[in-house]
Design a protein around this motif. Structure first.
Motif, PDB file in Angstrom:
ATOM      1  N   HIS A  19      -6.793  -5.654   7.898  1.00 46.19           N
ATOM      2  CA  HIS A  19      -5.964  -5.641   6.702  1.00 46.19           C
ATOM      3  C   HIS A  19      -4.775  -4.697   6.866  1.00 46.19           C
ATOM      4  O   HIS A  19      -3.644  -5.141   6.732  1.00 46.19           O
ATOM      5  CB  HIS A  19      -6.686  -5.348   5.387  1.00 46.19           C
ATOM      6  CG  HIS A  19      -5.656  -5.363   4.306  1.00 46.19           C
ATOM      7  ND1 HIS A  19      -5.198  -6.522   3.761  1.00 46.19           N
ATOM      8  CD2 HIS A  19      -4.875  -4.398   3.824  1.00 46.19           C
ATOM      9  CE1 HIS A  19      -4.198  -6.256   2.954  1.00 46.19           C
ATOM     10  NE2 HIS A  19      -3.979  -4.973   2.970  1.00 46.19           N
ATOM     11  N   HIS A  31     -11.395  -6.987   0.666  1.00 42.40           N
ATOM     12  CA  HIS A  31     -11.009  -8.158  -0.127  1.00 42.40           C
ATOM     13  C   HIS A  31     -11.028  -9.441   0.709  1.00 42.40           C
ATOM     14  O   HIS A  31     -10.898 -10.528   0.168  1.00 42.40           O
ATOM     15  CB  HIS A  31      -9.656  -7.971  -0.830  1.00 42.40           C
ATOM     16  CG  HIS A  31      -8.470  -7.894   0.064  1.00 42.40           C
ATOM     17  ND1 HIS A  31      -7.349  -7.198  -0.255  1.00 42.40           N
ATOM     18  CD2 HIS A  31      -8.213  -8.412   1.275  1.00 42.40           C
ATOM     19  CE1 HIS A  31      -6.461  -7.305   0.715  1.00 42.40           C
ATOM     20  NE2 HIS A  31      -6.966  -8.036   1.648  1.00 42.40           N
ATOM     21  N   HIS A  32     -11.187  -9.312   2.016  1.00 41.17           N
ATOM     22  CA  HIS A  32     -11.375 -10.510   2.834  1.00 41.17           C
ATOM     23  C   HIS A  32     -12.827 -10.945   2.835  1.00 41.17           C
ATOM     24  O   HIS A  32     -13.167 -11.932   3.461  1.00 41.17           O
ATOM     25  CB  HIS A  32     -10.922 -10.239   4.277  1.00 41.17           C
ATOM     26  CG  HIS A  32      -9.461  -9.944   4.372  1.00 41.17           C
ATOM     27  ND1 HIS A  32      -8.522 -10.918   4.598  1.00 41.17           N
ATOM     28  CD2 HIS A  32      -8.780  -8.793   4.248  1.00 41.17           C
ATOM     29  CE1 HIS A  32      -7.316 -10.371   4.610  1.00 41.17           C
ATOM     30  NE2 HIS A  32      -7.443  -9.083   4.404  1.00 41.17           N
TER      31      HIS A  32
HETATM   32 CU   LIG Z   1      -5.908  -8.173   3.456  1.00 43.03          CU
END
Ligand SMILES: [Cu+2]
Ligand code: HEA
Ligand code: HEA
Ligand code: CUA
Lengths: 356, 626, 214
Positions: B325, B374-375
């Protein structure tokens, strides 16, 4: 004075573009039909997000294009723009306001999440098993029937208790909106409450290797009576003693058996493993160069020791090596339940022989 | 002709490749030989040998190319003065094929390799887009499709890292008034180590590919085809480049700024480079651990991720996204820096809210470290983690928003040219594209909506928009804008505009198309889809758009390659910029500033009569000791 | 800066255009610290993985071996410090002996990990009733995995450190360091201390924390 004119034009343009974009979105960014109770609050949140996307995009693009076109350099003008370094109030504003907005969305998201994941009255459990590249569904509350299609009664909250056998997979029926990965050796849960009778498709949403594309299962949502009828039909099903070996072989090939169909087609179409059509008696060239004729011995060996004799052109180590154990366990289970000895590999060979 | 060939054949590039081939063969033979000695038979590709060979191959490349020579000499106590310019008796252009220590040469080396692998990744995209143009299998098998999109993903990301390296290396020393980076040899190492890494990844395709996508999730990675190992190792080696390069940059900015250039008087691009480097310096290590563990589990049989031995497949995802990320902000921060850098020049107005824009880069970098899960909203990770990560994800929107609002305020009442030149077009295009990429992020960040969108083409649309808007468009803007600086000539304006007007609409069609099919149920990473989804038409449009993007990029390559000879010599400061690099001749001299400068004003004081940013430093101020 | 004076300056190889030495050392120092900062994330990720996979348990390891190895490593840090002081104050023999001792202790540590704990040669034996050789193998599920990953990654750094110490020792014997200019010694020392500090975190995580698994 000039400022007021700019402000009014901007407000009008932004408002119009926001409305226009939102209308456009409902055409080009449409959601599929909603067929679960969970889809309700989720779609409301989608709608709010689409409004925000429309507004933010409209706002910034209008401001940008306005500056590009309205303030652009007039011919012959060689001067610089006004010397403005910043404006603390503005900067604080465009930090605080978005913060409040996104936190608001966070709260909304948390509330919605809670609503769709919390336990409901009258839930029914279904066990979902995913493996490369097939789905199986077991119904513990319906006498442990097992199925390759997911059949669900409408209006009841279903708790899917899910498990993967090999790698990650993911349960997704777009009409139900929600999604959950299946993890080897770990149970994950997903709640869905189907609200619309009809046929849907479950498709694996997590890359799981070669045939990820093809990992699908039919989903049927039926009314309560239809569900009961289906359960009855299923539980009436196999008394293995009454079936011919060929019938049993076909059963083992299906999702209720060992899901051989995930890799071996019956109609000659290419797949991960050799097709079973015309398999018996076929000459096969093995990866080590030798040639064999498919006979009982070869088939048994290929089931129990799949890495031994790999046919040329197929990837080794794709077929799990643990079928010997699974088959033995199943045979014992049947012995315990029906008191008969079944030879599953023999059933499969009998079945394969019918596929000439 | 013959001489040219000889120079190329004896260049570091070729020597390196030979070294890598030799090293790989040696390493392979060593391990395979050990095994043969024990009498065990092996298949025709024996994986542990391949893995070991790959590592020795990388060392072989570095030795062959001569990247390590100076350091090895130091170890035995020999002094090695830094070589400047082309090696004796060789033409200037040969520097680009050899180990050179000048940051501008290295920057251009990065840039050209980045464009090269962008083309490779793009061709892959076009190949699999042709498969997707229509439902039903057209001409690829599942396994070819899987390899193509996996390779497309990682190759494009490598292309981005290369492009970031190009911009940062070329621009930062010029902008802060340094003669070079703090560690020129390390700088060369950073570039050259990425070459064998790229070759490893391409080798992974050659030995049969792999099918995990660029994320390489366990446990699939443990059973994927043999190309997996080369992919994992290639990705891992790229990490060395990132870490060394970012440390170098941070030291350069910290210690080598011109006199008077306080932090808040640096050109804004430098801030972006610093923020991106902070991420690269740290986060890269964790993905390194994840990749090492995967290789160890596959090859040596250590257990981390496979649950049958007690491992945890979700651990891989945490380690992976802890890097991957934040790294998306490495992709975009320099690009956003370019936007912030160019807008004031073209609008002839100061950058609005300079400090806040500068700090927002750091803000994005820092908040970016707190959002990785959040993935994994659907991954089955601990339930208690989901909501906190949703809130942190939503918060990244804030510093990003600061940038957008400041850009708008910068051009508000600004004097943008009425016939915008190509770089400005790309900057404006970048703003629009990054905006749609950005605003499609929070909808992914709120869990209930992500439950539908995860692993659908909505995500594909989202990240192509962020990466095009945050990297590709600004990178192209930078290429055009600094082209006169790099070559001394002007690019062809008409071709540049043609490129833009082909690429922008095509991109919009592609990206919105992807989002649209994703909402309707199109999964990621599939070679074929159900015609019942009713998306055949949109898919065809996406493919056509991809072809147009492809052609437009080819036009740019043609433009950049041939303008060098056919276009007129550029003025010294064609954009009337106040930035230091435009105050010296183009191409910039070997040591940048023959007379050091000192900073006496604000960097973006456009519109303020007789404001000065830099002036020649008085000789007394030159640090002694030279 | 308006008046541009020179055009493309010819590259002159004989003229060193690097940073002035004092500034270069400052840059080096910062670079090294940044490198250590970066490595913290490497070892941190390993530690985090340990806590995810082992939780509140640990494998059975020889407590005596762990304690001895740790002490050896800490002792080597002490001699490295003496070596650096020797170099800084021009005391050649203090420097050389310190470095050599540090390298020797580092090697001892390395041997203890690889030969004794890993038991790569598959030996058995006792000393004063203490079992000399470890039993954990790489195939022992996550216990083997994490243990070999953490000790292996650390041992790799120890090995690099030993190589660096030997290099400065070799150069030191040829008199290449002076009290004014001994960056190589300083860097090696910082690196060596860093590797030790990492072990200070690894040792309890591997040997002490949690209760014994089965
Ligand atoms: Cu991300
Ligand atoms: C350059 C790359 C880049 C950038 C900048 C971003 C930016 C963001 N991304 Fe994206 N993302 C990717 C690249 C990027 N992403 C990639 C590659 C993937 C997929 C990886 C894979 O699985 O292969 C991905 C996937 C991804 C996911 C996982 C989806 C899934 O798989 O389920 C999520 C979920 O939260 C997410 C969120 C966000 C958010 C919130 C931002 C934010 O930073 C965006 C912030 C910007 C704005 C919001 C717009 C401007 C702001 C304003 C105008 C202020 C006002 C705004 C509000 C009030 C909202 N991204
Ligand atoms: C910078 C990053 C970047 C860039 C620029 C692109 C560019 C493109 N991407 Fe890609 N993409 C990713 C990063 C990127 N992508 C990543 C990280 C993934 C995820 C992988 C994964 O799931 O693991 C992905 C996945 C991905 C998918 C999903 C695949 C799947 O899930 O099955 C698709 C599908 O449409 C796609 C399409 C395209 C297209 C059409 C382009 C085009 O813009 C390409 C345009 C072409 C060029 C730039 C090259 C120039 C052209 C030529 C030299 C040849 C010209 C020839 C002719 C015209 C015949 N990409
Ligand atoms: Cu199962 Cu994809």
């Amino acid at each position: 004075m000039g400022r007021l004119r700019h402000a009014i034009s901007i407000i009008v343009l932004v408002a119009l573009s926001t409305l226009g974009l939102r209308a456009l979105f409902s055409v080009i960014l449409a959601l599929p039909r909603a067929a679960s109770a969970e889809a309700g609050p989720i779609d409301t949140l989608f709608n709010a997000h689409f409004w925000m996307i429309a507004f933010l995009f409209a706002f910034i693009m209008v401001m940008m294009l306005y500056s590009v076109f309205v303030f652009r350099r007039k011919p012959g003008d060689e001067t610089d723009g006004p010397h403005v370094h910043g404006n603390t109030r503005l900067e604080i504003g465009w930090t605080i306001i978005p913060t409040v907005v996104v936190l608001g969305f966070g709260v909304w998201g948390a509330i919605t999440l809670n609503a769709i994941t919390s336990p409901k009255a009258g839930e029914m459990v279904v066990h979902v098993t995913g493996k490369q590249w097939a789905w199986t569904f077991d119904y513990p509350e319906q006498g442990d029937i097992s199925s390759g299609d997911l059949v669900l009664p409408v209006g009841r909250t279903i708790v899917l208790k899910m498990n993967a056998e090999d790698v990650l997979h993911s349960f997704w029926v777009p009409e139900f909106r929600v999604k959950q990965d299946l993890v080897p050796d770990r149970e994950t849960t997903l709640r869905i409450t189907p609200t619309e009778i009809g046929d849907y498709m479950l498709r694996c949403a997590e890359i799981c290797g070669l045939n990820h594309t093809l990992m699908e299962a039919k989903v049927r949502v039926v009314d309560a009576a239809g569900f009961q009828a289906w359960v009855d039909e299923k539980s009436a099903a196999p008394a293995f003693a009454d079936m011919t070996p060929e019938e049993r072989g076909a059963f083992w090939h299906s999702a209720e058996g060992f899901s051989c169909f995930g890799c071996h087609s019956l109609d000659g179409s290419p797949s991960v493993g050799p097709t079973w059509q015309g398999l018996y008696g076929r000459q096969e060239q093995l990866a080590d160069g030798s040639t064999i004729t498919v006979d009982d011995q070869y088939i048994i060996n290929s089931i129990l020791h799949p890495a031994d004799q790999v046919v040329a052109g197929f990837q080794p180590n794709l077929m799990p090596p643990d079928y010997a154990d699974k088959i033995a366990a199943r045979e014992q289970e049947i012995q315990a339940a029906e008191g008969i000895d079944i030879d599953i590999t023999a059933d499969l060979i009998a079945f394969i022989k019918t596929l000439q | 002709m013959f001489k040219t060939l000889r120079i190329i054949l004896t260049s570091a590039l070729v020597r390196g490749i030979v070294g890598q081939a030799l090293g790989t063969a040696l390493g392979y033979a060593f391990v395979a030989g050990l095994r043969a000695l024990r009498g065990a038979e092996t298949g025709w590709i024996y994986e542990p040998a391949l893995a070991f060979g790959a590592i020795i191959g990388v060392i072989g490349f570095l030795l062959g190319a001569g990247v390590l020579t100076d350091w090895l000499k130091w170890a035995i106590g020999r002094q090695t003065p830094l070589r400047h310019g082309a090696p004796a008796g060789r033409p200037e252009w040969s520097r680009y094929f050899n180990v050179d220590y000048n940051h501008k040469v290295i920057g251009i080396q990065y840039g050209i390799s980045s464009l090269l692998i962008l083309l490779i990744g793009g061709v892959f995209a076009i190949l699999f887009r042709l498969e997707l143009a229509h439902s039903g299998m057209q001409w690829l098998t599942n396994s070819q499709y899987n390899t193509l999109f996996s390779a497309h993903g990682i190759i494009m990301i490598a292309a981005i890292l290369g492009g970031v390296g190009a911009m940062v290396n070329y621009l930062v020393p010029l902008m802060i008034g340094a003669a070079d980076m703090a560690f020129p040899r390390l700088n060369a190492f950073s570039f050259w180590v990425s070459v064998p890494a790229a070759l490893l990844i391409l080798g992974g395709i050659a030995v049969g590919g792999w099918d995990t996508g660029w994320v390489g999730y366990a446990t699939l990675s443990l059973r994927a085809p043999v190309g997996m190992v080369l992919f994992l190792l290639g990705f891992w080696v790229v990490g060395f480049s990132s870490i060394a390069g970012s440390a170098n940059l941070l030291v350069t900015v910290a210690t080598m700024r011109a006199k008077g250039m306080s932090l808040f008087r640096m050109p804004i691009f430098v801030w972006a480079a610093v923020a991106a480097s902070l991420i690269q310096l740290t986060a890269t290590q964790t993905v390194g651990v994840a990749l090492t563990m995967s290789v160890a589990e596959r090859v040596i049989g250590l257990n981390f991720f496979d649950p049958t031995g007690g491992g945890n497949p979700i651990l891989y995802q945490h380690l992976f996204w802890f890097y991957s990320h934040p790294v998306v902000y490495v992709f975009v921060l320099p690009g956003l820096g370019v936007i912030s850098e160019l807008l004031p020049v073209f609008a002839r107005k100061p950058l609005f809210g300079y400090r806040w824009v500068a700090l927002s880069s750091l803000g994005i970098a820092l908040v970016g470290f707190l959002v990785w899960a959040h993935h994994m909203f659907t991954s089955g990770m601990a339930d208690a983690l989901r909501v906190p990560f949703m809130f942190s994800t939503m918060l990244v929107a804030v510093p990003t928003g600061v940038k957008f609002f400041s850009w708008i305020a910068t051009i508000w009442e600004g004097k943008l040219p009425s016939n915008p030149p190509t770089p400005l077009l790309f900057v404006l295009g970048a703003i629009s594209v990054f905006l749609i990429g950005g605003v499609t992020g929070p909808i992914l960040g709120t869990i209930p909506t992500d439950l539908h969108l995860h692993d659908s083409y909505w995500v594909v649309g989202h990240f192509h928009a962020t990466m095009f808007g945050g990297f590709i468009f600004p990178f192209f803007a930078a290429l055009y804008y600094w082209y006169p600086k790099m070559t001394g000539r002007m690019y062809n304006e008409r071709l540049g505009k043609l490129h833009f007007w082909l690429m922008l609409p095509a991109f919009w069609v592609m990206s919105i198309g992807q989002m649209s099919v994703g909402l309707l149920g199109m999964r990621r990473r599939i070679a074929d889809y159900d015609p019942a989804l009713g998306i055949d038409g949109t898919q065809l449009l996406i493919t056509l758009a991809a072809l147009v993007i492809g052609w437009s990029v080819l036009i740019m390559i043609y433009n950049l390659a041939f303008s060098q000879r056919m276009q007129p010599v550029a003025e010294t400061n064609p954009w009337r910029s106040r930035s230091p690099e435009w105050q010296i001749p183009s191409p910039a001299p070997e040591f940048n500033y023959d007379v050091p400068f000192e900073v006496v004003g604000e960097p973006y004081d456009y519109g303020l009569a007789d404001a000065t940013y830099i002036r020649d430093a008085t000789p007394a101020a030159v640090p002694s000791g030279d | 800066m308006s008046a541009v004076t020179t055009t493309h300056a010819p590259a002159h190889a004989e003229h060193e255009h690097g940073l002035p030495p004092a500034q270069q050392v400052r840059a080096n120092r910062l670079g090294l610290w940044l490198f250590c900062f970066s490595e913290m994330f490497l070892f941190g990720a390993l530690l985090a993985s340990r806590f995810v996979l082992w939780g509140n348990t640990r494998p059975e390891l020889s407590q005596v071996m762990g304690l001895v190895a740790t002490s050896v490593l800490l002792l080597s840090s002490f001699f490295m410090y003496r070596a650096e002081m020797g170099a800084a104050y021009g005391d050649r023999s203090k420097f050389l002996n310190g470095a050599l001792l540090a390298a020797a202790l580092g090697t001892l540590f390395f041997i203890m990990v690889v030969v004794l704990e890993w038991n790569v040669f598959g030996l058995e034996g006792n000393l004063f009733g203490v079992e000399l050789f470890g039993h954990l193998t790489p195939a022992d599920g996550v216990y083997g995995g994490i243990f070999f990953a953490m000790t292996g990654m650390h041992a790799l750094h120890v090995l690099t450190g030993i190589a660096l110490i030997l290099i400065i020792w070799w150069n030191g014997r040829r008199g290449r360091f002076t009290p004014e200019s001994h960056w190589g010694v300083e860097a090696t020392a910082i690196y060596w201390h860093f590797v030790d500090v990492v072990w200070v975190f690894f040792y309890p995580a591997l040997y002490l924390m949690g209760h014994l698994a089965h």
